[in-house]
Write an enzyme that holds these catalytic residues in place. Sequence first.
Site, PDB file in Angstrom:
ATOM      1  N   ASN A   9       0.860  -1.181   0.000  1.00  0.00           N
ATOM      2  CA  ASN A   9       0.000   0.000   0.000  1.00  0.00           C
ATOM      3  C   ASN A   9       0.900   1.236   0.000  1.00  0.00           C
ATOM      4  O   ASN A   9       1.456   1.598   1.026  1.00  0.00           O
ATOM      5  CB  ASN A   9      -0.888  -0.024   1.258  1.00  0.00           C
ATOM      6  N   LYS A  11       0.114   4.257  -0.333  1.00  0.00           N
ATOM      7  CA  LYS A  11      -0.556   5.455   0.203  1.00  0.00           C
ATOM      8  C   LYS A  11      -0.274   6.653  -0.712  1.00  0.00           C
ATOM      9  O   LYS A  11      -0.138   6.471  -1.920  1.00  0.00           O
ATOM     10  CB  LYS A  11      -0.102   5.719   1.648  1.00  0.00           C
ATOM     11  N   HIS A  96      -9.443   0.905   4.995  1.00  0.00           N
ATOM     12  CA  HIS A  96      -8.170   1.195   5.679  1.00  0.00           C
ATOM     13  C   HIS A  96      -8.438   2.169   6.822  1.00  0.00           C
ATOM     14  O   HIS A  96      -9.272   3.075   6.693  1.00  0.00           O
ATOM     15  CB  HIS A  96      -7.169   1.783   4.681  1.00  0.00           C
ATOM     16  N   GLU A  98      -6.923   4.646   7.822  1.00  0.00           N
ATOM     17  CA  GLU A  98      -6.733   6.069   7.486  1.00  0.00           C
ATOM     18  C   GLU A  98      -7.978   6.628   6.787  1.00  0.00           C
ATOM     19  O   GLU A  98      -8.348   7.778   6.978  1.00  0.00           O
ATOM     20  CB  GLU A  98      -5.480   6.233   6.608  1.00  0.00           C
ATOM     21  N   GLU A 168      -5.372  -5.225  10.470  1.00  0.00           N
ATOM     22  CA  GLU A 168      -4.386  -4.174  10.671  1.00  0.00           C
ATOM     23  C   GLU A 168      -4.663  -3.458  11.992  1.00  0.00           C
ATOM     24  O   GLU A 168      -5.464  -2.512  12.024  1.00  0.00           O
ATOM     25  CB  GLU A 168      -4.463  -3.164   9.525  1.00  0.00           C
ATOM     26  N   GLY A 174       2.328   2.155  10.788  1.00  0.00           N
ATOM     27  CA  GLY A 174       3.258   3.275  10.667  1.00  0.00           C
ATOM     28  C   GLY A 174       3.941   3.669  11.968  1.00  0.00           C
ATOM     29  O   GLY A 174       4.560   4.733  12.052  1.00  0.00           O
ATOM     30  N   SER A 214       3.435  -2.188  10.402  1.00  0.00           N
ATOM     31  CA  SER A 214       4.886  -2.187  10.628  1.00  0.00           C
ATOM     32  C   SER A 214       5.541  -3.530  10.308  1.00  0.00           C
ATOM     33  O   SER A 214       6.483  -3.945  10.972  1.00  0.00           O
ATOM     34  CB  SER A 214       5.203  -1.740  12.064  1.00  0.00           C
TER      35      SER A 214
HETATM   36  C1  PEP Z   1      -0.817   0.119   6.090  1.00  0.00           C
HETATM   37  O1  PEP Z   1      -1.004   1.324   6.150  1.00  0.00           O
HETATM   38  O2  PEP Z   1      -1.610  -0.623   5.494  1.00  0.00           O
HETATM   39  C2  PEP Z   1       0.367  -0.394   6.759  1.00  0.00           C
HETATM   40  C3  PEP Z   1       0.390  -1.659   7.071  1.00  0.00           C
HETATM   41  O3  PEP Z   1       1.357   0.516   7.031  1.00  0.00           O
HETATM   42  P1  PEP Z   1       2.801   0.214   7.663  1.00  0.00           P
HETATM   43  O4  PEP Z   1       3.304  -1.060   7.063  1.00  0.00           O
HETATM   44  O5  PEP Z   1       3.635   1.387   7.276  1.00  0.00           O
HETATM   45  O6  PEP Z   1       2.600   0.093   9.128  1.00  0.00           O
END
Ligand code: PEP
Length: 251
Positions: A9, A11, A96, A98, A168, A174, A214
């Site tokens: 992803n 973003k 997601h 976000e 998630e 993040g 992460s």
């Molecule tokens: C995400 O935003 O889907 C995600 C998993 O981000 P990150 O790997 O940066 O934590």
Amino acid sequence: MRKLIVAGNWKMNNTFEDAENLITEIASALDEKKFKCDVVICPPALYLELATDVADISGLFVGAQNVSDKDSGAYTGEIAATMLESLEVDYCIIGHSERRKYFGEKDEVLAEKANKLLDYGIRPIYCCGEVLEERENKTHFDVVRQQLKNGLFHLTDAGFGNVIIAYEPVWAIGTGVTASPAQAQEMHNFIRNLVAENYNREVAENTTILYGGSCNSGNAKELFSNKDVDGGLIGGASLKADEFIKIADSF
Ligand code: PEP
């Protein structure tokens, strides 16, 4: 047998030139080596055509990061499922955290987005997961149950069979804090059992459940070695080709 998937992803990152380079590097890694998982990239919508052109001649799969819950018309700035279909996009992330947090997307809208994607043969990657406070007060299973029930469990067996779930935990996205392999396995197993309750055991065993938060080349192997973890949805670590490829090579 369910599919193993590593999906990146991106973003809101990368210029056109960065995107071109990253897609080329990932595609050439796929040319050189066979991976046990499907490798998916989800670039910003502007670069989807670039990605699907490369996907046509490589083993790469392409996902969008969002879709409208409407079919077409006066919805400035929105992108319809039919448009994604016309670019031969394979997957689309919905739900997601976000989008839930910054754009106020609720499960009911996500349910409609899932319907639209499935109408056009695009596989939803449906994100679910709790915030830190919910984990701390031990409501994380209830939160995830509710998100899945509201967003997905209206689908028929056939529709649901095309859905990918991404667990998630919001506190891991993040932040550099990853769910432990045991925490990931516990929630993935919970999700698989929920699917079995709402559909049946066969549907549940065929459902791909990704972990996101992460995940990187240092922890992917341990996370993916869990029985119910079928790969990852990768944010930050998907922006560097070598790191992303190492994650895809972690099975
Ligand atoms: C995400 O935003 O889907 C995600 C998993 O981000 P990150 O790997 O940066 O934590």
